[in-house]
Design a protein around this motif. Structure first.
Motif, PDB file in Angstrom:
ATOM      1  N   ALA A  43      -5.698 -28.134  -9.268  1.00  0.00           N
ATOM      2  CA  ALA A  43      -5.026 -27.109  -8.475  1.00  0.00           C
ATOM      3  C   ALA A  43      -4.063 -27.721  -7.487  1.00  0.00           C
ATOM      4  CB  ALA A  43      -6.071 -26.266  -7.742  1.00  0.00           C
ATOM      5  N   GLY A  44      -2.890 -27.078  -7.359  1.00  0.00           N
ATOM      6  CA  GLY A  44      -1.938 -27.515  -6.362  1.00  0.00           C
ATOM      7  C   GLY A  44      -2.313 -26.958  -5.000  1.00  0.00           C
ATOM      8  N   SER A  45      -1.420 -27.123  -4.047  1.00  0.00           N
ATOM      9  CA  SER A  45      -1.675 -26.660  -2.695  1.00  0.00           C
ATOM     10  C   SER A  45      -1.434 -25.157  -2.595  1.00  0.00           C
ATOM     11  CB  SER A  45      -0.745 -27.392  -1.714  1.00  0.00           C
ATOM     12  OG  SER A  45      -0.923 -28.789  -1.784  1.00  0.00           O
ATOM     13  N   ASP A  46      -2.277 -24.471  -1.803  1.00  0.00           N
ATOM     14  CA  ASP A  46      -2.031 -23.065  -1.515  1.00  0.00           C
ATOM     15  C   ASP A  46      -0.785 -22.959  -0.649  1.00  0.00           C
ATOM     16  OD1 ASP A  46      -4.301 -22.520  -2.890  1.00  0.00           O
ATOM     17  OD2 ASP A  46      -5.451 -21.743  -1.201  1.00  0.00           O
ATOM     18  N   VAL A  47       0.103 -22.031  -0.999  1.00  0.00           N
ATOM     19  CA  VAL A  47       1.323 -21.808  -0.219  1.00  0.00           C
ATOM     20  C   VAL A  47       1.451 -20.319   0.091  1.00  0.00           C
ATOM     21  CG1 VAL A  47       2.539 -23.818  -1.128  1.00  0.00           C
ATOM     22  CG2 VAL A  47       2.726 -21.644  -2.329  1.00  0.00           C
ATOM     23  N   ASP A  48       2.038 -20.012   1.223  1.00  0.00           N
ATOM     24  CA  ASP A  48       2.306 -18.636   1.635  1.00  0.00           C
ATOM     25  C   ASP A  48       3.795 -18.350   1.492  1.00  0.00           C
ATOM     26  OD1 ASP A  48      -0.378 -18.292   2.356  1.00  0.00           O
ATOM     27  OD2 ASP A  48      -0.024 -19.014   4.395  1.00  0.00           O
ATOM     28  N   TYR A  49       4.127 -17.153   1.022  1.00  0.00           N
ATOM     29  CA  TYR A  49       5.531 -16.785   0.899  1.00  0.00           C
ATOM     30  C   TYR A  49       5.668 -15.268   0.999  1.00  0.00           C
ATOM     31  CZ  TYR A  49       3.953 -16.159  -3.929  1.00  0.00           C
ATOM     32  OH  TYR A  49       3.261 -15.791  -5.047  1.00  0.00           O
ATOM     33  N   ALA A  50       6.794 -14.824   1.533  1.00  0.00           N
ATOM     34  CA  ALA A  50       7.062 -13.398   1.697  1.00  0.00           C
ATOM     35  C   ALA A  50       7.318 -12.756   0.344  1.00  0.00           C
ATOM     36  CB  ALA A  50       8.259 -13.187   2.611  1.00  0.00           C
ATOM     37  N   THR A  51       6.718 -11.573   0.131  1.00  0.00           N
ATOM     38  CA  THR A  51       6.810 -10.869  -1.148  1.00  0.00           C
ATOM     39  C   THR A  51       7.276  -9.439  -0.926  1.00  0.00           C
ATOM     40  OG1 THR A  51       4.912 -12.174  -1.898  1.00  0.00           O
ATOM     41  CG2 THR A  51       5.565 -10.324  -3.263  1.00  0.00           C
ATOM     42  N   HIS A  52       8.177  -8.978  -1.778  1.00  0.00           N
ATOM     43  CA  HIS A  52       8.681  -7.600  -1.729  1.00  0.00           C
ATOM     44  C   HIS A  52       8.249  -6.903  -3.013  1.00  0.00           C
ATOM     45  CE1 HIS A  52      11.348  -4.287  -0.640  1.00  0.00           C
ATOM     46  NE2 HIS A  52      11.838  -4.310  -1.868  1.00  0.00           N
ATOM     47  N   CYS A  53       7.326  -5.928  -2.896  1.00  0.00           N
ATOM     48  CA  CYS A  53       6.779  -5.231  -4.055  1.00  0.00           C
ATOM     49  C   CYS A  53       7.250  -3.782  -4.070  1.00  0.00           C
ATOM     50  CB  CYS A  53       5.248  -5.278  -4.025  1.00  0.00           C
ATOM     51  SG  CYS A  53       4.574  -6.941  -4.077  1.00  0.00           S
ATOM     52  N   ILE A  54       7.659  -3.312  -5.252  1.00  0.00           N
ATOM     53  CA  ILE A  54       8.145  -1.942  -5.397  1.00  0.00           C
ATOM     54  C   ILE A  54       7.158  -1.164  -6.262  1.00  0.00           C
ATOM     55  CG2 ILE A  54      10.016  -0.468  -6.191  1.00  0.00           C
ATOM     56  CD1 ILE A  54      11.902  -2.832  -5.794  1.00  0.00           C
ATOM     57  N   PRO A  55       6.404  -0.215  -5.680  1.00  0.00           N
ATOM     58  CA  PRO A  55       5.438   0.555  -6.460  1.00  0.00           C
ATOM     59  C   PRO A  55       6.142   1.537  -7.392  1.00  0.00           C
ATOM     60  CG  PRO A  55       5.547   1.376  -4.225  1.00  0.00           C
ATOM     61  CD  PRO A  55       6.399   0.152  -4.247  1.00  0.00           C
ATOM     62  N   PRO A  56       5.457   1.983  -8.422  1.00  0.00           N
ATOM     63  CA  PRO A  56       6.055   2.994  -9.300  1.00  0.00           C
ATOM     64  C   PRO A  56       6.440   4.241  -8.498  1.00  0.00           C
ATOM     65  CG  PRO A  56       4.063   2.075 -10.278  1.00  0.00           C
ATOM     66  CD  PRO A  56       4.111   1.592  -8.872  1.00  0.00           C
ATOM     67  N   ALA A  57       7.482   4.916  -8.944  1.00  0.00           N
ATOM     68  CA  ALA A  57       7.971   6.091  -8.222  1.00  0.00           C
ATOM     69  C   ALA A  57       6.896   7.161  -8.087  1.00  0.00           C
ATOM     70  CB  ALA A  57       9.207   6.644  -8.925  1.00  0.00           C
ATOM     71  N   ILE A  58       6.014   7.267  -9.108  1.00  0.00           N
ATOM     72  CA  ILE A  58       4.996   8.312  -9.083  1.00  0.00           C
ATOM     73  C   ILE A  58       4.005   8.136  -7.942  1.00  0.00           C
ATOM     74  CG2 ILE A  58       3.379   7.130 -10.610  1.00  0.00           C
ATOM     75  CD1 ILE A  58       2.813   9.843 -11.897  1.00  0.00           C
ATOM     76  N   ALA A  59       3.909   6.892  -7.411  1.00  0.00           N
ATOM     77  CA  ALA A  59       2.958   6.640  -6.329  1.00  0.00           C
ATOM     78  C   ALA A  59       3.387   7.296  -5.025  1.00  0.00           C
ATOM     79  CB  ALA A  59       2.796   5.140  -6.115  1.00  0.00           C
ATOM     80  N   GLY A  60       4.684   7.516  -4.892  1.00  0.00           N
ATOM     81  CA  GLY A  60       5.166   8.112  -3.653  1.00  0.00           C
ATOM     82  C   GLY A  60       5.011   7.201  -2.452  1.00  0.00           C
ATOM     83  N   LEU A  61       4.969   5.901  -2.685  1.00  0.00           N
ATOM     84  CA  LEU A  61       4.779   4.937  -1.606  1.00  0.00           C
ATOM     85  C   LEU A  61       6.042   4.106  -1.419  1.00  0.00           C
ATOM     86  CD1 LEU A  61       1.207   3.635  -2.502  1.00  0.00           C
ATOM     87  CD2 LEU A  61       1.801   5.283  -0.718  1.00  0.00           C
ATOM     88  N   PRO A  62       6.325   3.703  -0.200  1.00  0.00           N
ATOM     89  CA  PRO A  62       7.509   2.868   0.060  1.00  0.00           C
ATOM     90  C   PRO A  62       7.235   1.432  -0.403  1.00  0.00           C
ATOM     91  CG  PRO A  62       6.256   3.142   2.071  1.00  0.00           C
ATOM     92  CD  PRO A  62       5.608   4.032   1.056  1.00  0.00           C
ATOM     93  N   PRO A  63       8.282   0.626  -0.503  1.00  0.00           N
ATOM     94  CA  PRO A  63       8.074  -0.791  -0.853  1.00  0.00           C
ATOM     95  C   PRO A  63       7.145  -1.463   0.156  1.00  0.00           C
ATOM     96  CG  PRO A  63      10.389  -0.216  -1.047  1.00  0.00           C
ATOM     97  CD  PRO A  63       9.721   0.959  -0.384  1.00  0.00           C
ATOM     98  N   ILE A  64       6.415  -2.441  -0.346  1.00  0.00           N
ATOM     99  CA  ILE A  64       5.497  -3.184   0.524  1.00  0.00           C
ATOM    100  C   ILE A  64       6.035  -4.597   0.706  1.00  0.00           C
ATOM    101  CG2 ILE A  64       3.217  -4.249   0.677  1.00  0.00           C
ATOM    102  CD1 ILE A  64       2.023  -1.818  -0.521  1.00  0.00           C
ATOM    103  N   ASP A  65       6.268  -4.968   1.951  1.00  0.00           N
ATOM    104  CA  ASP A  65       6.682  -6.325   2.294  1.00  0.00           C
ATOM    105  C   ASP A  65       5.512  -7.005   2.986  1.00  0.00           C
ATOM    106  OD1 ASP A  65       9.550  -6.479   1.515  1.00  0.00           O
ATOM    107  OD2 ASP A  65       9.664  -4.745   2.857  1.00  0.00           O
ATOM    108  N   GLY A  66       5.020  -8.068   2.399  1.00  0.00           N
ATOM    109  CA  GLY A  66       3.871  -8.774   2.958  1.00  0.00           C
ATOM    110  C   GLY A  66       3.890 -10.229   2.566  1.00  0.00           C
ATOM    111  N   THR A  67       2.806 -10.915   2.848  1.00  0.00           N
ATOM    112  CA  THR A  67       2.688 -12.339   2.551  1.00  0.00           C
ATOM    113  C   THR A  67       1.691 -12.553   1.426  1.00  0.00           C
ATOM    114  OG1 THR A  67       3.184 -12.957   4.831  1.00  0.00           O
ATOM    115  CG2 THR A  67       2.067 -14.606   3.469  1.00  0.00           C
ATOM    116  N   THR A  68       2.113 -13.275   0.408  1.00  0.00           N
ATOM    117  CA  THR A  68       1.239 -13.637  -0.697  1.00  0.00           C
ATOM    118  C   THR A  68       0.829 -15.100  -0.545  1.00  0.00           C
ATOM    119  OG1 THR A  68       2.266 -12.082  -2.242  1.00  0.00           O
ATOM    120  CG2 THR A  68       1.080 -13.936  -3.201  1.00  0.00           C
ATOM    121  N   THR A  69      -0.443 -15.388  -0.796  1.00  0.00           N
ATOM    122  CA  THR A  69      -0.930 -16.766  -0.853  1.00  0.00           C
ATOM    123  C   THR A  69      -1.215 -17.090  -2.309  1.00  0.00           C
ATOM    124  OG1 THR A  69      -1.950 -16.621   1.340  1.00  0.00           O
ATOM    125  CG2 THR A  69      -2.707 -18.393  -0.101  1.00  0.00           C
TER     126      THR A  69
END
Length: 449
Positions: A43-69
């Motif tokens: 296994a390599g090193s764990d890294v953190d990076y900013a992620t922009h996720c776009i849910p399906p339109a049917i979810a009625g939810l806005p994009p989620i911007d967060g940190t993925t490890t």
């Protein structure tokens, strides 16, 4: 009137009950695949990076911007040009958890993604994961998930690997996709591969115009596949040692040559040809067998006695072909240990070349698709030399065996090598804590060269 008043409520409730599972599936797709376990590996090193996720339109939810490890691992950290490297991209901690109260069922999610290459080699490695996840409780955190793929090494140097974009496909009520992209690509480097140029085989060869001659006779030496234009030394051999009989010739434009060597040393047993200032296995050919016919007269009343010591082979044998490692507990994991079956090496060649005994192991496969990565097996080698042997064996270094292999024991080149040796090793398989119960087996292949 009462009946008419209840009907719209039931209708709204029915619509609401149909919508909740869709929202749950969409919300889950935003953040994670609940794989049962991350594949083992270097296994390599764990890294953190900013992620922009776009849910399906049917979810009625806005994009989620967060940190993925996440981390990226490979099955071999050292490779040669032309080798295939297996890459595992593991999302350790998704950007968010399940935002609904709805518990989500098992095995509804399939992840895909890319790993970004940098340094000596550029491009993306496509990775995919299995459709497998544990049930996720409402408002619960999502477990990690892994995706695997391969790439071919095309350039020597250090190749860096960074986690890239990924997509979660869900199959629950509806088929939905949620793409998650790296906000500021590339993400930090998690792993690297050190690549070297592929080893070119030595195809140089020689042949002699005669297999024997008297002291002072010349023998014709013909060679092929040498470096065009190279100065080639022709030399006599007495067993493993060189003699004073030498000559030089220049290889032609096609790498061939034909030259003459005068053999004076009565102990000569072979002839070699090589490029450079000294003999090299990489740039030499031979020895080709040659016998000096000693015609020195025998004094009156005497008898000349001769004998021959024949060169043998390099071989190995094993004390068995099965090893049972100790059991470990589910939920705890740890070291599953045992001892390698003793390997006996016999080097009866009588030349200058040493030997190397290496081993590599496959993944340990278990019930269903369960496996324990080859990189989890390590050993502590030991070796012993039989008294009277010209060579002395050296144990390999303790550490990971893995799919790319490691040295169990070796003996160096010398003026005269040979002997009998035994090699052993203490084995230890690092079993992850929640590896599914069952019997796992892998194949350790030993190679003597």
């Amino acid at each position: 009137m009462g009946s008419k008043g209840r009907s719209p409520w039931r209708s709204r409730g029915s619509r609401r009950r149909r919508l909740v599972p869709l929202l749950g599936a969409a919300a889950l797709a935003i953040t994670a695949n609940g794989a049962l376990a991350c594949p083992a590996g270097a296994a390599g090193s764990d890294v953190d990076y900013a992620t922009h996720c776009i849910p399906p339109a049917i979810a009625g939810l806005p994009p989620i911007d967060g940190t993925t490890t996440a981390n990226v691992s490979v099955d071999k950290e050292n490779a040669k040009v032309g080798d295939t490297v297996t890459v595992t991209y593991t999302v350790v901690k998704p950007a968010a958890g399940n935002p609904t109260e709805l518990a989500l069922p098992a095995d509804i999610m399939t992840p895909t993604g890319k790993v970004t290459l940098g340094g000596a080699q550029s491009g993306d490695v496509t990775v995919t994961g299995p459709k497998k996840n544990d049930p996720v409780p409402g408002k619960g955190a999502f477990p990690s998930f892994s995706m695997t793929g391969t790439f071919t090494v095309t350039h020597a140097g250090t190749i860096t690997l960074s986690p890239g974009d990924y997509n979660i496909h869900t199959s629950y009520i509806m088929e939905l996709d949620t793409p998650c992209t790296v906000t500021n690509p590339p993400a930090p480097v998690s792993e690297s591969v050190t690549a070297t140029d592929a080893t070119q085989p030595n195809t140089r060869a020689i042949s002699l115009g005669s297999a024997s001659g008297k002291p002072g006779d010349s023998v014709t030496v013909t060679g092929s596949d040498f470096t065009p234009g190279a100065t080639v030394t022709l030399a006599g051999r007495s067993g493993a040692a060189g003699t004073a009989d030498k000559a030089t010739v220049t290889a032609g434009s096609t790498g061939t040559f034909s030259g003459s060597l005068t053999v004076n040393d009565r102990t000569t047993t072979g002839i070699v040809a090589y490029e450079g200032s000294a003999w090299s296995d990489d740039k030499g050919a031979g020895p080709a067998a040659y016998t000096v016919v000693d015609d020195t007269p025998v004094p009156a009343g005497s008898q000349k006695l001769t004998t021959t010591v024949k060169a043998g082979t390099l071989s190995m044998s094993q004390a068995g072909d099965a090893v049972s490692l100790s059991a470990v507990d589910f939920g705890r994991g740890g070291a599953s240990t045992g001892n390698l079956r003793t390997v006996t090496v016999e080097d009866f060649r009588g030349g200058p070349a040493g030997w190397s005994l290496t081993g590599k192991v496959t993944d340990f496969t278990g019930p269903g698709a369960a496996r324990i990565d080859a990189g989890k097996l390590s050993w502590t080698p030991a070796c012993a030399t039989k008294a009277g042997s010209p060579s002395t064996c050296q144990a390999g270094s303790a550490g990971t065996v893995g799919g790319s292999g490691a040295t169990l024991a070796s003996a160096p080149d010398s003026t005269l090598t040979g002997g009998e040796f035994t090699a052993d090793a203490r084995l230890s398989l690092d079993v992850p804590a929640f590896t599914p119960p069952g019997s796992y087996s892998g194949v350790l292949t030993l190679t003597l060269t």
